[in-house]
Design an enzyme around this catalytic site. Structure first.
Site, PDB file in Angstrom:
ATOM      1  N   GLU A 231       0.837  -1.210   0.000  1.00 24.43           N
ATOM      2  CA  GLU A 231       0.000   0.000   0.000  1.00 24.43           C
ATOM      3  C   GLU A 231       0.871   1.260   0.000  1.00 24.43           C
ATOM      4  O   GLU A 231       0.581   2.241  -0.680  1.00 24.43           O
ATOM      5  CB  GLU A 231      -0.914   0.003   1.234  1.00 24.43           C
ATOM      6  CG  GLU A 231      -2.046  -0.996   1.128  1.00 24.43           C
ATOM      7  CD  GLU A 231      -2.740  -1.229   2.465  1.00 24.43           C
ATOM      8  OE1 GLU A 231      -3.974  -1.272   2.472  1.00 24.43           O
ATOM      9  OE2 GLU A 231      -2.042  -1.359   3.492  1.00 24.43           O
TER      10      GLU A 231
ATOM     11  N   SER B 153      32.412  16.024  24.123  1.00 25.24           N
ATOM     12  CA  SER B 153      32.443  14.596  24.438  1.00 25.24           C
ATOM     13  C   SER B 153      32.135  14.445  25.926  1.00 25.24           C
ATOM     14  O   SER B 153      31.896  15.435  26.620  1.00 25.24           O
ATOM     15  CB  SER B 153      33.779  13.985  24.057  1.00 25.24           C
ATOM     16  OG  SER B 153      34.805  14.708  24.659  1.00 25.24           O
TER      17      SER B 153
ATOM     18  N   GLU C 213      20.389   7.205  29.913  1.00 24.92           N
ATOM     19  CA  GLU C 213      20.058   6.572  28.636  1.00 24.92           C
ATOM     20  C   GLU C 213      21.223   5.739  28.135  1.00 24.92           C
ATOM     21  O   GLU C 213      22.373   5.995  28.486  1.00 24.92           O
ATOM     22  CB  GLU C 213      19.655   7.625  27.603  1.00 24.92           C
ATOM     23  CG  GLU C 213      20.656   8.726  27.449  1.00 24.92           C
ATOM     24  CD  GLU C 213      20.039  10.044  26.955  1.00 24.92           C
ATOM     25  OE1 GLU C 213      18.831  10.238  27.082  1.00 24.92           O
ATOM     26  OE2 GLU C 213      20.790  10.871  26.449  1.00 24.92           O
TER      27      GLU C 213
ATOM     28  N   LYS D  75      24.222   4.481  25.964  1.00 24.12           N
ATOM     29  CA  LYS D  75      25.167   5.187  25.100  1.00 24.12           C
ATOM     30  C   LYS D  75      25.355   4.337  23.850  1.00 24.12           C
ATOM     31  O   LYS D  75      25.995   3.294  23.890  1.00 24.12           O
ATOM     32  CB  LYS D  75      26.491   5.391  25.830  1.00 24.12           C
ATOM     33  CG  LYS D  75      27.480   6.232  25.042  1.00 24.12           C
ATOM     34  CD  LYS D  75      28.659   6.620  25.924  1.00 24.12           C
ATOM     35  CE  LYS D  75      29.617   7.579  25.244  1.00 24.12           C
ATOM     36  NZ  LYS D  75      30.114   7.154  23.970  1.00 24.12           N
TER      37      LYS D  75
ATOM     38  N   ASP E 186      26.596   2.964  20.433  1.00 22.95           N
ATOM     39  CA  ASP E 186      27.905   2.926  19.787  1.00 22.95           C
ATOM     40  C   ASP E 186      27.709   3.111  18.287  1.00 22.95           C
ATOM     41  O   ASP E 186      27.677   2.142  17.527  1.00 22.95           O
ATOM     42  CB  ASP E 186      28.573   1.586  20.104  1.00 22.95           C
ATOM     43  CG  ASP E 186      30.059   1.619  19.793  1.00 22.95           C
ATOM     44  OD1 ASP E 186      30.573   2.715  19.474  1.00 22.95           O
ATOM     45  OD2 ASP E 186      30.693   0.558  19.863  1.00 22.95           O
TER      46      ASP E 186
ATOM     47  N   TYR F 114      18.825   7.595  16.751  1.00 27.26           N
ATOM     48  CA  TYR F 114      18.175   8.013  17.987  1.00 27.26           C
ATOM     49  C   TYR F 114      18.660   9.425  18.308  1.00 27.26           C
ATOM     50  O   TYR F 114      19.878   9.659  18.326  1.00 27.26           O
ATOM     51  CB  TYR F 114      18.574   7.097  19.153  1.00 27.26           C
ATOM     52  CG  TYR F 114      17.665   5.912  19.366  1.00 27.26           C
ATOM     53  CD1 TYR F 114      16.280   6.044  19.301  1.00 27.26           C
ATOM     54  CD2 TYR F 114      18.200   4.658  19.664  1.00 27.26           C
ATOM     55  CE1 TYR F 114      15.451   4.950  19.511  1.00 27.26           C
ATOM     56  CE2 TYR F 114      17.375   3.555  19.874  1.00 27.26           C
ATOM     57  CZ  TYR F 114      16.007   3.718  19.792  1.00 27.26           C
ATOM     58  OH  TYR F 114      15.192   2.642  20.005  1.00 27.26           O
TER      59      TYR F 114
ATOM     60  N   LYS G 273      31.131   3.509  31.603  1.00 26.40           N
ATOM     61  CA  LYS G 273      31.571   2.472  30.654  1.00 26.40           C
ATOM     62  C   LYS G 273      32.257   1.383  31.449  1.00 26.40           C
ATOM     63  O   LYS G 273      33.393   1.568  31.877  1.00 26.40           O
ATOM     64  CB  LYS G 273      32.595   3.056  29.677  1.00 26.40           C
ATOM     65  CG  LYS G 273      32.048   4.091  28.729  1.00 26.40           C
ATOM     66  CD  LYS G 273      33.207   4.587  27.880  1.00 26.40           C
ATOM     67  CE  LYS G 273      32.719   5.214  26.604  1.00 26.40           C
ATOM     68  NZ  LYS G 273      33.799   5.342  25.626  1.00 26.40           N
TER      69      LYS G 273
ATOM     70  N   CYS H  57      56.056 -33.197  42.296  1.00 22.88           N
ATOM     71  CA  CYS H  57      55.714 -31.890  42.865  1.00 22.88           C
ATOM     72  C   CYS H  57      56.825 -30.886  42.544  1.00 22.88           C
ATOM     73  O   CYS H  57      57.998 -31.160  42.827  1.00 22.88           O
ATOM     74  CB  CYS H  57      55.547 -32.021  44.379  1.00 22.88           C
ATOM     75  SG  CYS H  57      55.381 -30.423  45.204  1.00 22.88           S
TER      76      CYS H  57
ATOM     77  N   CYS I  72      58.509 -30.042  46.169  1.00 19.11           N
ATOM     78  CA  CYS I  72      59.226 -31.001  47.016  1.00 19.11           C
ATOM     79  C   CYS I  72      59.600 -32.275  46.274  1.00 19.11           C
ATOM     80  O   CYS I  72      60.214 -33.171  46.854  1.00 19.11           O
ATOM     81  CB  CYS I  72      58.397 -31.344  48.251  1.00 19.11           C
ATOM     82  SG  CYS I  72      57.009 -32.430  47.880  1.00 19.11           S
TER      83      CYS I  72
ATOM     84  N   CYS J 232      50.095 -33.235  45.254  1.00 16.84           N
ATOM     85  CA  CYS J 232      51.415 -33.649  45.723  1.00 16.84           C
ATOM     86  C   CYS J 232      51.183 -34.661  46.844  1.00 16.84           C
ATOM     87  O   CYS J 232      50.410 -34.415  47.767  1.00 16.84           O
ATOM     88  CB  CYS J 232      52.153 -32.422  46.251  1.00 16.84           C
ATOM     89  SG  CYS J 232      53.519 -32.813  47.344  1.00 16.84           S
TER      90      CYS J 232
ATOM     91  N   CYS K  97      55.875 -31.230  52.526  1.00 14.55           N
ATOM     92  CA  CYS K  97      56.042 -30.414  51.315  1.00 14.55           C
ATOM     93  C   CYS K  97      56.021 -28.951  51.739  1.00 14.55           C
ATOM     94  O   CYS K  97      55.027 -28.473  52.309  1.00 14.55           O
ATOM     95  CB  CYS K  97      54.920 -30.686  50.316  1.00 14.55           C
ATOM     96  SG  CYS K  97      54.935 -29.521  48.930  1.00 14.55           S
TER      97      CYS K  97
HETATM   98  S1  IVH Z   1      25.185  13.026  25.244  1.00 14.85           S
HETATM   99  C1  IVH Z   1      27.466  16.822  25.962  1.00 14.85           C
HETATM  100  N1  IVH Z   1      23.809  10.815  24.945  1.00 14.85           N
HETATM  101  O1  IVH Z   1      28.782   9.516  22.886  1.00 14.85           O
HETATM  102  C2  IVH Z   1      27.407  15.395  25.740  1.00 14.85           C
HETATM  103  N2  IVH Z   1      25.893  11.025  23.821  1.00 14.85           N
HETATM  104  O2  IVH Z   1      31.237  11.170  24.289  1.00 14.85           O
HETATM  105  C3  IVH Z   1      26.741  15.032  24.481  1.00 14.85           C
HETATM  106  N3  IVH Z   1      26.484   9.080  22.456  1.00 14.85           N
HETATM  107  O3  IVH Z   1      29.993  10.958  20.289  1.00 14.85           O
HETATM  108  C4  IVH Z   1      26.576  13.591  24.359  1.00 14.85           C
HETATM  109  N4  IVH Z   1      24.675   7.899  22.874  1.00 14.85           N
HETATM  110  O4  IVH Z   1      27.435  10.776  19.984  1.00 14.85           O
HETATM  111  C5  IVH Z   1      24.932  11.480  24.626  1.00 14.85           C
HETATM  112  N5  IVH Z   1      22.489   8.930  24.732  1.00 14.85           N
HETATM  113  C6  IVH Z   1      23.596   9.601  24.416  1.00 14.85           C
HETATM  114  C7  IVH Z   1      24.574   9.059  23.559  1.00 14.85           C
HETATM  115  C8  IVH Z   1      25.721   9.809  23.284  1.00 14.85           C
HETATM  116  C9  IVH Z   1      25.838   7.939  22.214  1.00 14.85           C
HETATM  117  C10 IVH Z   1      27.802   9.454  21.892  1.00 14.85           C
HETATM  118  C11 IVH Z   1      27.826  10.833  21.307  1.00 14.85           C
HETATM  119  C12 IVH Z   1      29.256  11.285  21.420  1.00 14.85           C
HETATM  120  C13 IVH Z   1      29.762  10.477  22.552  1.00 14.85           C
HETATM  121  C14 IVH Z   1      29.985  11.379  23.745  1.00 14.85           C
END
Ligand code: IVH
Length: 679
Positions: free
Chosen positions: A42, A89, A121, A123, A125, A231, A322, A416, A419, A434, A440
């Site tokens: 559809e 970061s 939340e 993190k 990758d 996300y 982590k 052993c 000993c 032993c 021993c």
């Molecule tokens: S907050 C000011 N939330 O992790 C901080 N980062 O070192 C802004 N990442 O490369 C980051 N999931 O893309 C935040 N739920 C999450 C995340 C997230 C993955 C990554 C982000 C950045 C690294 C931060």
């Protein structure tokens, strides 16, 4: 011509707009909400109809049309873009202790006594991406780059159906910058690789590489074929007149405008709840359809975030938890064989040092000969080493395909290594031992260390180096000899100052009065741990009575079965052991029998739970002492639990305890209680 075309263009424009709305809605339902509203067939009908109308009326095509996701032509390179606000970061931590320090720091800086609300939340990758919308239309998608300058990958980002080309709803900001993570779901990654394999094409290495590589394709049509999604986890900038006051509120807004946000995000109050959340997410890590490299914890309130501010590259208000990798790859450079208290010969792999589970590891146990055979291990092999918590590091797997040509087979010693007595392996047992006993030196050293250990005679200052010296110089041939050592002799040992010699002498002499249970445990009878020793002490009330007991009467003791009874009886059959007991008593060791016929053990019928890390005691010791007092030690907290002992890092169980209103003791209070009850 113009007269006939105009009405049809107007009609077409209305239909095109209606189709775009419909398609956007279905796209959102499918790619953002994971709740498809129509069938693919559809959807295709709607899409094809829109594409046909646009082909007839090219002037009506806009960049936000769903047909334009894949439109762009390949580029030569990605222009670089400056981020108006740097893409920061996150600081990281690997232990719950550090997480508690983070919370303590936040509360100190905010001058707050009460618990702080944190947004937590997963993190993801994947690849960090910034999106920019003006008047609700996507203008730019950029990679993070070095945080200051990234690459303009707008054409590629547009191909992701989870990225709205226009914002939903009427109430939208004039300018909006969104941050999020683009990733390839695990299931999609697998399916993609299966198809590539079938077609003889190159496979992707892992979902993260897959996402990064796909986003950096110069031809957006290639990106469009890659199963990517996104996300969104935050707003970078927004018009000043948008009153958003917290992180969680910003996520609600983003979801309303059509962005995909992680349903596992929670706002929790206080660090205990954060730890519980982290444990929960890590526990379900394997079942998620995306890779995570930790959990992000952010102070939820924006005013508090602003007050906390940003360090050079990382915000003070957020942190990534982590956990240290629990497995690592390294090489086995040799195998040693250690002889323990009971003569058990344990193979130990010597490793090239490797950082795993938060510490540097250079040895791992191989348990026994069967385990070496099971692993098909040779010296020189590359191996995976695992260390979780305070568990002894283990070799879990061998990379057989990478075995070097000069790898050597491991032969289990027949004599052993300490000993030279024959090594024997009893029928049906995995452990080789032993055959010498107290003669021993290795068995003697470990036997003495056990005798002096905290749960036994508790002789402070009698460490491994010292005991090894005493045994080597033949100053001590069994535990009773310890009581004959004088201060001068001790002071003459290597690395022994006069004062320590006096302290050690006092500690040895002071250990003569110990409860009978500890003395029984100190003897080092196989299979007799602290709890069994306590039960034997309660039952027999003297060493003499225990020594004379036969297997049948031994089995009358609670928790003593046939195996344990046989070990005890065999121990006292041996002349040297009976002699040891006699010599200990002669040296003034005076075991105190437990209080006369206590009607009940003090903690009988009680259930206790241990959680978090204990410092003064190991879990095992704490459990044994509780059991010696009659308590049952359980792994989970319920309304029936009588008490919870919580060390640092306690999570879910502590929360459960509070919920069920179960009393909680910290380690100091626990030790105090134990001593009271054991007195
Ligand atoms: S907050 C000011 N939330 O992790 C901080 N980062 O070192 C802004 N990442 O490369 C980051 N999931 O893309 C935040 N739920 C999450 C995340 C997230 C993955 C990554 C982000 C950045 C690294 C931060």
């Amino acid at each position: 011509m113009a007269e006939t075309e105009r009405p049809s263009a107007v009609v077409a424009a209305a239909e095109i707009e209606r189709l775009r709305d419909l398609i956007d809605q279905h796209n959102h339902a499918y790619h953002v909400l994971d709740a498809p509203t129509i069938s693919d067939a559809e959807f295709d009908v709607l899409f094809d109809r829109l594409a046909a109308l646009e082909a007839e009326h090219p002037a009506l095509v806009t960049p936000e049309s769903p047909t334009q996701r894949i439109g762009a032509a390949p580029s030569e390179r990605f222009p670089s873009v400056q981020h108006p606000l740097p893409m920061l970061s996150l600081g990281k931590c690997t232990t719950f202790e550090e997480l508690r320090e983070f919370d303590a720091r936040i509360r100190r800086l905010l001058e707050r006594q009460e618990a702080v609300a944190y947004a937590c939340e997963p993190k993801i990758d994947g690849v960090a991406v910034r999106l920019f919308y003006a008047d609700g239309r996507l203008q730019l998608g950029a990679t993070r780059g070095d945080g200051e300058t990234g690459e303009d990958i707008t054409a590629n980002v547009r191909t992701l159906e989870s990225v709205p080309l226009r914002l939903r709803g009427d109430d939208i900001p004039a300018q909006l910058e969104v941050r999020g993570e683009v990733y390839m779901p695990r299931s999609a990654f697998q399916a993609f690789n299966e198809r590539s394999r079938a077609a003889g094409e190159r496979e992707l290495v892992n979902p993260r590489n897959g996402a990064a590589g796909s986003l950096r394709q110069l031809d957006p049509r290639v990106t469009a074929r890659r199963p990517l999604t996104m996300y969104c986890y935050g707003i970078g900038r927004i018009d000043a007149d948008w009153p958003i006051s917290s992180h969680v509120e910003s996520l609600e807004r983003l979801a309303a405008w059509g962005f995909r946000t992680n349903p596992l995000t929670r706002c929790v109050t206080g660090i205990d709840a954060v730890i519980e959340y982290v444990e929960g997410v890590l526990a379900q890590r394997g079942e998620l359809d995306y890779d995570i490299d930790g959990v992000v914890i952010k102070v939820d309130d924006f005013a508090a975030q602003d007050a906390l501010g940003v360090l050079t590259r990382t915000p003070r208000y957020a942190i990534a938890f982590k956990p240290a990798a629990e497995e690592a790859l390294t090489r086995v450079v040799g195998v040693d064989f250690q002889v323990g208290r009971t003569g058990a010969v344990t193979p130990v792999a010597r490793l090239e040092p490797v950082f795993v589970g938060g510490v540097t590891v250079s040895n791992a146990t191989l348990h026994n000969a069967d385990e070496i055979a099971r692993l098909e291990l040779r010296i020189g092999d590359l191996v995976w080493v695992r260390r979780a918590g305070d568990v002894i590091p283990q070799v879990v797997r061998v990379e057989h395909e990478q075995r070097p040509d000069d790898a050597r087979t491991i032969s289990f010693p027949e004599r052993c290594p300490v000993c030279a007595a024959a090594v024997e392996r009893a029928e049906g047992e995995v452990v080789a031992r032993c055959s010498a006993r107290r003669t021993c030196p290795a068995q003697l050293v470990h036997g003495l260390l056990h005798f002096a250990s905290r749960g036994a005679m508790d002789i402070q200052g009698l460490g491994e180096k010292l005991v090894a010296q005493l045994v080597e110089r033949e100053l001590v041939r069994d535990a009773a000899d310890l009581y004959e050592l004088d201060v001068d002799l001790l002071a003459g040992l290597e690395r022994m100052a006069e004062k320590s010699a006096r302290n050690l002498h006092a500690a040895i002499q002071g250990s003569r009065q110990r409860p009978l249970a500890r003395v029984i445990y100190a003897l080092g009878i196989r299979e007799v741990g602290e709890a069994t020793a306590a039960a034997l002490a309660r039952h027999f009330r003297s060493l003499d009575a225990l020594e004379k007991a036969d297997e049948e009467s031994l089995q009358a003791v609670r928790d003593v079965g046939p195996v344990v009874a046989r070990e005890i009886a065999e121990f006292f059959v041996q002349e040297e052991n009976r002699e040891l007991v006699a010599r200990l008593l002669a040296a003034g060791v005076d075991p105190e029998p437990p209080p006369a016929q206590p009607a009940r053990a003090p903690l009988e019928d009680q259930t206790w739970v241990l959680t978090g890390t204990l410092e003064a005691l190991t879990r095992k010791e704490a459990k044994a002492r509780l059991e010696a007092l009659g308590a049952r030690v359980s792994g989970s907290v319920s309304a029936q639990t009588d008490c919870v002992v919580a060390g640092p890092g306690a999570g879910q169980k502590l929360t459960d305890a509070r919920r069920h209103e179960v009393p909680v003791l910290d380690e100091a209070a626990f030790l105090e209680r134990l001593e009271e009850l054991e007195a």
